[in-house]
Design an enzyme around this catalytic site. Structure first.
Site, mmCIF file in Angstrom:
data_model
loop_
_atom_site.group_PDB
_atom_site.id
_atom_site.type_symbol
_atom_site.label_atom_id
_atom_site.label_comp_id
_atom_site.label_asym_id
_atom_site.label_seq_id
_atom_site.Cartn_x
_atom_site.Cartn_y
_atom_site.Cartn_z
ATOM 1 N N GLU A 164 -7.399 2.445 -12.849
ATOM 2 C CA GLU A 164 -6.766 3.489 -12.252
ATOM 3 C C GLU A 164 -5.416 3.711 -12.937
ATOM 4 O OE1 GLU A 164 -5.909 2.001 -8.313
ATOM 5 O OE2 GLU A 164 -8.107 2.282 -7.629
ATOM 6 N N GLU A 202 -25.588 15.569 -2.341
ATOM 7 C CA GLU A 202 -27.017 15.707 -1.884
ATOM 8 C C GLU A 202 -28.021 14.975 -2.622
ATOM 9 O OE1 GLU A 202 -28.854 19.708 -2.643
ATOM 10 O OE2 GLU A 202 -27.378 19.981 -4.155
ATOM 11 N N LYS A 208 0.179 5.320 -6.231
ATOM 12 C CA LYS A 208 -0.813 5.256 -7.161
ATOM 13 C C LYS A 208 -1.959 6.610 -7.013
ATOM 14 C CE LYS A 208 -4.574 4.214 -6.137
ATOM 15 N NZ LYS A 208 -5.316 2.866 -5.678
ATOM 16 N N CYS A 230 0.871 -1.247 0.074
ATOM 17 C CA CYS A 230 -0.085 0.069 -0.180
ATOM 18 C C CYS A 230 0.992 1.203 0.102
ATOM 19 C CB CYS A 230 -0.971 -0.150 1.213
ATOM 20 S SG CYS A 230 -1.906 1.533 1.464
ATOM 21 N N CYS A 250 -1.405 1.711 -2.780
ATOM 22 C CA CYS A 250 -2.579 2.988 -2.696
ATOM 23 C C CYS A 250 -1.718 4.275 -2.731
ATOM 24 C CB CYS A 250 -3.169 2.833 -1.349
ATOM 25 S SG CYS A 250 -3.430 1.134 -0.750
ATOM 26 N N TYR A 287 -9.597 -2.890 -10.935
ATOM 27 C CA TYR A 287 -9.011 -1.692 -10.319
ATOM 28 C C TYR A 287 -7.820 -1.342 -10.803
ATOM 29 C CZ TYR A 287 -11.766 -2.912 -5.991
ATOM 30 O OH TYR A 287 -12.875 -3.136 -4.983
ATOM 31 N N HIS A 319 -26.275 21.742 -0.170
ATOM 32 C CA HIS A 319 -26.425 22.341 -1.368
ATOM 33 C C HIS A 319 -25.505 23.499 -1.636
ATOM 34 C CE1 HIS A 319 -28.909 23.211 -4.934
ATOM 35 N NE2 HIS A 319 -28.854 24.253 -4.851
HETATM 36 N N1 LIG Z 1 -8.701 1.064 -5.063
HETATM 37 C C1 LIG Z 1 -8.362 -0.078 -4.567
HETATM 38 O O1 LIG Z 1 -8.955 -0.301 -3.620
HETATM 39 C C2 LIG Z 1 -7.366 -1.112 -5.329
HETATM 40 C C3 LIG Z 1 -7.422 -2.324 -4.856
HETATM 41 N N2 LIG Z 1 -6.755 -3.180 -5.580
HETATM 42 C C4 LIG Z 1 -6.691 -4.452 -5.242
HETATM 43 O O2 LIG Z 1 -5.745 -5.318 -5.921
HETATM 44 C C5 LIG Z 1 -5.981 -6.525 -6.346
HETATM 45 C C6 LIG Z 1 -5.444 -6.589 -7.746
HETATM 46 O O3 LIG Z 1 -6.017 -5.709 -8.679
HETATM 47 P P1 LIG Z 1 -6.259 -5.903 -10.369
HETATM 48 O O4 LIG Z 1 -4.821 -6.267 -10.770
HETATM 49 O O5 LIG Z 1 -6.882 -4.969 -10.762
HETATM 50 O O6 LIG Z 1 -7.008 -7.200 -10.108
HETATM 51 P P2 LIG Z 1 -8.449 -7.529 -10.450
HETATM 52 O O7 LIG Z 1 -8.622 -8.896 -9.972
HETATM 53 O O8 LIG Z 1 -9.313 -6.647 -9.924
HETATM 54 O O9 LIG Z 1 -8.666 -7.755 -12.103
HETATM 55 C C7 LIG Z 1 -7.772 -8.380 -12.695
HETATM 56 C C8 LIG Z 1 -8.428 -8.159 -14.339
HETATM 57 O O10 LIG Z 1 -7.628 -8.987 -15.128
HETATM 58 C C9 LIG Z 1 -8.229 -9.732 -16.101
HETATM 59 N N3 LIG Z 1 -7.624 -11.083 -16.278
HETATM 60 C C10 LIG Z 1 -7.026 -11.734 -15.391
HETATM 61 N N4 LIG Z 1 -6.198 -12.554 -15.838
HETATM 62 C C11 LIG Z 1 -6.372 -12.360 -17.167
HETATM 63 C C12 LIG Z 1 -5.494 -12.863 -18.474
HETATM 64 N N5 LIG Z 1 -4.915 -14.008 -18.282
HETATM 65 N N6 LIG Z 1 -5.883 -12.353 -19.460
HETATM 66 C C13 LIG Z 1 -6.626 -11.285 -19.739
HETATM 67 N N7 LIG Z 1 -7.033 -10.691 -18.619
HETATM 68 C C14 LIG Z 1 -7.093 -11.311 -17.421
HETATM 69 C C15 LIG Z 1 -9.492 -10.030 -15.133
HETATM 70 O O11 LIG Z 1 -10.590 -10.147 -16.122
HETATM 71 P P3 LIG Z 1 -11.623 -11.046 -15.369
HETATM 72 O O12 LIG Z 1 -12.597 -10.123 -14.940
HETATM 73 O O13 LIG Z 1 -12.324 -11.603 -16.944
HETATM 74 O O14 LIG Z 1 -11.312 -12.228 -14.481
HETATM 75 C C16 LIG Z 1 -9.713 -8.582 -14.706
HETATM 76 O O15 LIG Z 1 -10.358 -7.832 -15.464
HETATM 77 C C17 LIG Z 1 -7.719 -6.341 -6.484
HETATM 78 O O16 LIG Z 1 -7.789 -7.436 -5.590
HETATM 79 C C18 LIG Z 1 -7.968 -4.987 -5.626
HETATM 80 O O17 LIG Z 1 -8.841 -5.281 -4.565
HETATM 81 C C19 LIG Z 1 -5.567 -2.649 -6.422
HETATM 82 C C20 LIG Z 1 -5.884 -1.308 -6.758
HETATM 83 C C21 LIG Z 1 -6.450 -0.546 -6.238
HETATM 84 N N1 LIG Z 2 -5.673 6.102 9.616
HETATM 85 C C1 LIG Z 2 -5.996 4.796 9.588
HETATM 86 C C2 LIG Z 2 -5.127 4.048 8.489
HETATM 87 C C3 LIG Z 2 -4.132 4.910 7.802
HETATM 88 C C4 LIG Z 2 -3.565 3.614 6.800
HETATM 89 O O1 LIG Z 2 -4.387 3.080 6.116
HETATM 90 N N2 LIG Z 2 -2.198 3.231 6.886
HETATM 91 C C5 LIG Z 2 -1.713 2.462 6.041
HETATM 92 C C6 LIG Z 2 -0.707 2.982 5.292
HETATM 93 S S1 LIG Z 2 -1.284 4.696 4.367
HETATM 94 S S2 LIG Z 2 -0.035 5.652 4.015
HETATM 95 C C7 LIG Z 2 0.661 6.695 4.964
HETATM 96 C C8 LIG Z 2 -0.351 7.317 5.870
HETATM 97 N N3 LIG Z 2 -1.101 8.518 5.276
HETATM 98 C C9 LIG Z 2 -2.427 8.531 5.433
HETATM 99 O O2 LIG Z 2 -2.890 7.609 6.162
HETATM 100 C C10 LIG Z 2 -2.953 9.569 4.500
HETATM 101 C C11 LIG Z 2 -4.325 9.280 4.057
HETATM 102 C C12 LIG Z 2 -5.375 10.538 4.419
HETATM 103 N N4 LIG Z 2 -6.526 9.957 4.668
HETATM 104 C C13 LIG Z 2 -5.060 11.261 3.021
HETATM 105 O O3 LIG Z 2 -5.763 10.717 2.132
HETATM 106 O O4 LIG Z 2 -4.543 12.107 3.224
HETATM 107 C C14 LIG Z 2 0.557 7.774 7.270
HETATM 108 O O5 LIG Z 2 1.205 7.215 7.839
HETATM 109 N N5 LIG Z 2 0.986 8.975 7.090
HETATM 110 C C15 LIG Z 2 1.736 9.505 8.057
HETATM 111 C C16 LIG Z 2 2.312 10.912 7.650
HETATM 112 O O6 LIG Z 2 2.275 11.242 6.269
HETATM 113 O O7 LIG Z 2 3.034 11.935 8.280
HETATM 114 C C17 LIG Z 2 -1.205 1.478 6.976
HETATM 115 O O8 LIG Z 2 -0.434 0.652 6.483
HETATM 116 N N6 LIG Z 2 -1.125 1.536 8.165
HETATM 117 C C18 LIG Z 2 -0.527 0.501 9.076
HETATM 118 C C19 LIG Z 2 -0.844 0.801 10.312
HETATM 119 O O9 LIG Z 2 -1.564 1.928 10.762
HETATM 120 O O10 LIG Z 2 -0.739 -0.118 11.436
HETATM 121 C C20 LIG Z 2 -6.263 4.167 10.489
HETATM 122 O O11 LIG Z 2 -5.620 4.319 11.712
HETATM 123 O O12 LIG Z 2 -6.925 3.146 10.526
#
Ligand SMILES: NC(=O)C1=CN([C@@H]2O[C@H](COP(=O)(O)OP(=O)(O)OC[C@H]3O[C@@H](n4cnc5c(N)ncnc54)[C@H](OP(=O)(O)O)[C@@H]3O)[C@@H](O)[C@H]2O)C=CC1
Ligand SMILES: N[C@@H](CCC(=O)N[C@@H](CSSC[C@H](NC(=O)CC[C@H](N)C(=O)O)C(=O)NCC(=O)O)C(=O)NCC(=O)O)C(=O)O
Length: 580
Positions: free
Chosen positions: A268, A528, A137, A129, A134, A264, A523
């Site tokens: 992204e 809302e 990214k 992360c 996270c 995801y 608003h």
């Molecule tokens: N914002 C967030 O909270 C984020 C969370 N994550 C976490 O990280 C994890 C990994 O993310 P991600 O890599 O996007 O994985 P996901 O499982 O979300 O998506 C994988 C994608 O790749 C496709 N795929 C898998 N294998 C193949 C293949 N052999 N050929 C072509 N397409 C394929 C899948 O298709 P199909 O649907 O057909 O299987 C799907 O569309 C997720 O579990 C997510 O929870 C990651 C980034 C951000």
């Molecule tokens: N605050 C939440 C969690 C924060 C969190 O998710 N931390 C992640 C990494 S986020 S990465 C680093 C984290 N930043 C943040 O949490 C920033 C998030 C805010 N909400 C935003 O978007 O600005 C931080 O530590 N900042 C300090 C600084 O910058 O000085 C983690 O791995 N935590 C392990 C743990 O808590 O045990 C909580 O206590 O549950």
């Protein structure tokens, strides 16, 4: 290699007469299936008497060590180096380690040296992360959003003498400096909690011993929190492709990139590179992106991303990558070949990082995807070994790993067996526009409850009136018809992750549509809309009685009514939104 923070060799005995006195006077709790002493009480007593950190540490270890033994195979007569040895200092590991230490346990964490790319030799305190997920990214998402904002600004009267340009190397250097700062912060968080940090690769050699690069550490409990790694399918030419680790740390910005996957990460990064003005093509093997999300959200986000210039290639599976003489890459799929890519990125899921940890030899059960199997308390098939986070492949989100790590610390060291609660976990996709969602999709709700009321809003946000851009927002409430509870809430549009985090409390608390209606809106905001959706877009009824109650057509099954009505109401809803 063992860092200067290598674990001290400490003895584990009952240490303080104060603790003993209090312990003796307290009733034994049999409620914890894992422990025999009421650690919460003894822990708080111990904290009251701590006068210095070193005293605290000596003082804490005795009773925790003595009480964590009964059913995990630990030998009560043996002196262990630690009560908890954690392999992997990512979100779940850090959370479990520092909370366990706060509860009085002696704790060590081992982690590989810092690297932006994860490997057998590189990792870093903070984990996926903070270092490769996270956080970096989101920093790149922030960077990439400016181009859209520049576009919006013209309608608000802004003029630029020249087109703003992004300097990739400045962005990446600043991002990397922030990662260094954060890994330092995380080391301090561990240090301040009294956790010993050991640099190196951990491998379990027996149920109570971890080998870190040749040095052995004994522990009553071992926690595996090593996360996952990007998965790249084995196709010819896959060595030319990059994964998300590499995409966050490229030496130069892609000119034209193919992103394979529709999850995801794919969405992204598509937004990131498109916003930074790369030409972006997304290849998905299905008809739609984001399998498992609400169907309308899936359609809406793809449509909006297309409007912003991202080209989706649907039902196209990658078959080979060909490196051309001019250095560019071609992607061959089941439908043909697209040429001229500077980069091809796989975002095809992540796999648990369970290789070379000694798990098979230890009898720790893995599932068919290589994830560690755990019970509801995150215990593996070996009683002294536990696992949290992505390595268990439950819900792979940082806040979930944090929840699992915190619950584990309570379970083992606070006399409070705690199961992580997986109901109504909100999540966001930081695509552009982003998605926020909590609870059930419409499809899941219909399957679970049968009778469901759907409220939607699909509108042109106020900002777009002057920006002139074709941005729209989609919002949706899924309501259980019987209880009136809001069981699902979805949004795609600017700020939706921030908005949905707040509404997630309402959904988790089981509030009803009437509670939403009784809330005054702020608003003018997009948010809302969630408290002003007065008329259902459609009512889905699976049982004839409810159908009749709602004065629908007489039919033995309402499914046809549902599809007819939902199509009609979709049209009406879209027209109404358009007119609004
Ligand atoms: N914002 C967030 O909270 C984020 C969370 N994550 C976490 O990280 C994890 C990994 O993310 P991600 O890599 O996007 O994985 P996901 O499982 O979300 O998506 C994988 C994608 O790749 C496709 N795929 C898998 N294998 C193949 C293949 N052999 N050929 C072509 N397409 C394929 C899948 O298709 P199909 O649907 O057909 O299987 C799907 O569309 C997720 O579990 C997510 O929870 C990651 C980034 C951000
Ligand atoms: N605050 C939440 C969690 C924060 C969190 O998710 N931390 C992640 C990494 S986020 S990465 C680093 C984290 N930043 C943040 O949490 C920033 C998030 C805010 N909400 C935003 O978007 O600005 C931080 O530590 N900042 C300090 C600084 O910058 O000085 C983690 O791995 N935590 C392990 C743990 O808590 O045990 C909580 O206590 O549950």
């Amino acid at each position: 290699m063992v860092s200067s923070l290598a674990a001290p060799k400490l003895t584990t005995t009952f240490s303080s007469s104060t603790t003993l006195l209090f312990s003796k006077n307290l009733p034994l709790s049999l409620s914890n299936p894992f422990l025999s002493l009421p650690l919460n009480l003894t822990s708080s007593v111990t904290h009251l008497h701590c006068r210095s950190l070193s005293f605290c540490h000596r003082h804490r270890r005795g009773f925790v060590a003595a009480s964590a033994e009964p059913d995990n195979g630990a030998d009560s007569a043996r002196k262990y180096d630690f009560d908890l040895f954690t392999i992997g200092a990512g979100s779940g590991g850090v959370r479990a380690a520092r909370f366990a230490a706060n509860f009085g346990a002696s704790v060590a964490v081992c982690e590989l040296p810092f690297s932006t790319i994860s490997s057998e030799t590189g990792g870093g305190v903070g984990g996926t992360c903070v270092l490769r997920g996270c956080v970096p990214k989101k920093l790149l998402v922030y960077a990439s959003k400016y181009s859209h904002e520049f576009d919006e600004s013209h309608g608000f009267g802004w003029k630029y003498d020249s087109e703003p340009k992004n300097d990739w190397s400045t962005l990446i250097a600043n991002k990397n400096a922030e990662l260094q700062r954060l890994t330092g912060i995380y080391k301090n968080i561990l240090k301040n909690a009294g956790v010993s940090l050991i640099e190196g690769r951990g491998k379990i050699v027996d149920p109570h011993t971890v080998d870190v690069d040749g040095k052995l550490y004994s522990a009553r409990n071992i926690l595996i929190s090593v996360g996952g790694r990007p998965f790249i399918p084995d196709i010819p030419g896959s060595e030319y492709a990059i994964d998300s680790d590499a995409a966050l740390d490229l030496p130069s910005k892609p000119e034209k990139i193919a992103i394979i996957g529709g999850g995801y990460i794919a969405l992204e990064f598509a937004g990131i590179f498109s916003g930074l003005t790369s030409e972006v093509h997304v290849f998905i093997r299905q008809k739609k992106v984001l399998r498992g999300f609400d169907e309308e959200i899936r359609d809406f986000v793809a449509e909006q991303m297309s409007v912003r210039g991202i080209e989706f290639h649907t039902e196209e599976s990658p078959q080979a990558i060909i490196k051309v003489a001019d250095g560019s890459l071609s992607l061959k799929t089941n439908r043909g070949t697209v040429d001229g890519f500077s980069h091809i990125m796989f975002a095809t899921g992540r796999r648990p990082n369970t290789k070379n940890l000694g798990l098979e030899a230890m009898g720790v059960k893995l599932n068919k995807n290589g994830a560690i199997e755990v019970d509801e308390y995150s215990r593996t098939s070996v009683p002294s070994i536990w696992a949290v986070g992505d390595v268990t492949d439950r819900v792979n989100l940082t806040p979930v790993a944090l929840m699992e790590g915190g619950a584990l610390a309570k379970t083992i060291f606070h006399n409070e067996p705690t199961k992580p609660d997986y109901r109504a976990i909100p999540s966001a996709v930081f695509s552009q526009p982003p998605i926020g969602q909590v609870g059930l999709s419409e499809e899941q709700a219909v399957e679970q409850y049968g009778d469901v009321d759907i409220f939607t809003a699909n509108f042109r946000p106020l900002k777009a009136t002057l920006s002139g851009l074709p941005d729209r927002v989609f919002m949706k409430l899924v309501v259980c018809a019987k209880t009136n509870k809001v069981v699902g809430l979805h949004m795609c549009g600017e700020d939706s992750p921030e908005i949905v985090q707040g509404f997630a409390v309402a959904v988790k608390a089981g509030l009803t549509k009437a509670d939403f209606d009784a809330t005054v809106g702020i608003h003018p905001t997009a948010a809302e809309e969630f408290v002003t959706m007065r008329t259902p877009t459609r009512k889905i009824r699976s049982s004839p009685e409810v159908c009749q109650a709602h004065n629908l057509f007489f039919l033995s099954s309402c499914n046809n009514v549902y599809s007819l009505r939902s199509q009609l109401s979709n049209v009406v809803g879209s027209l109404t939104s358009f007119l609004n």
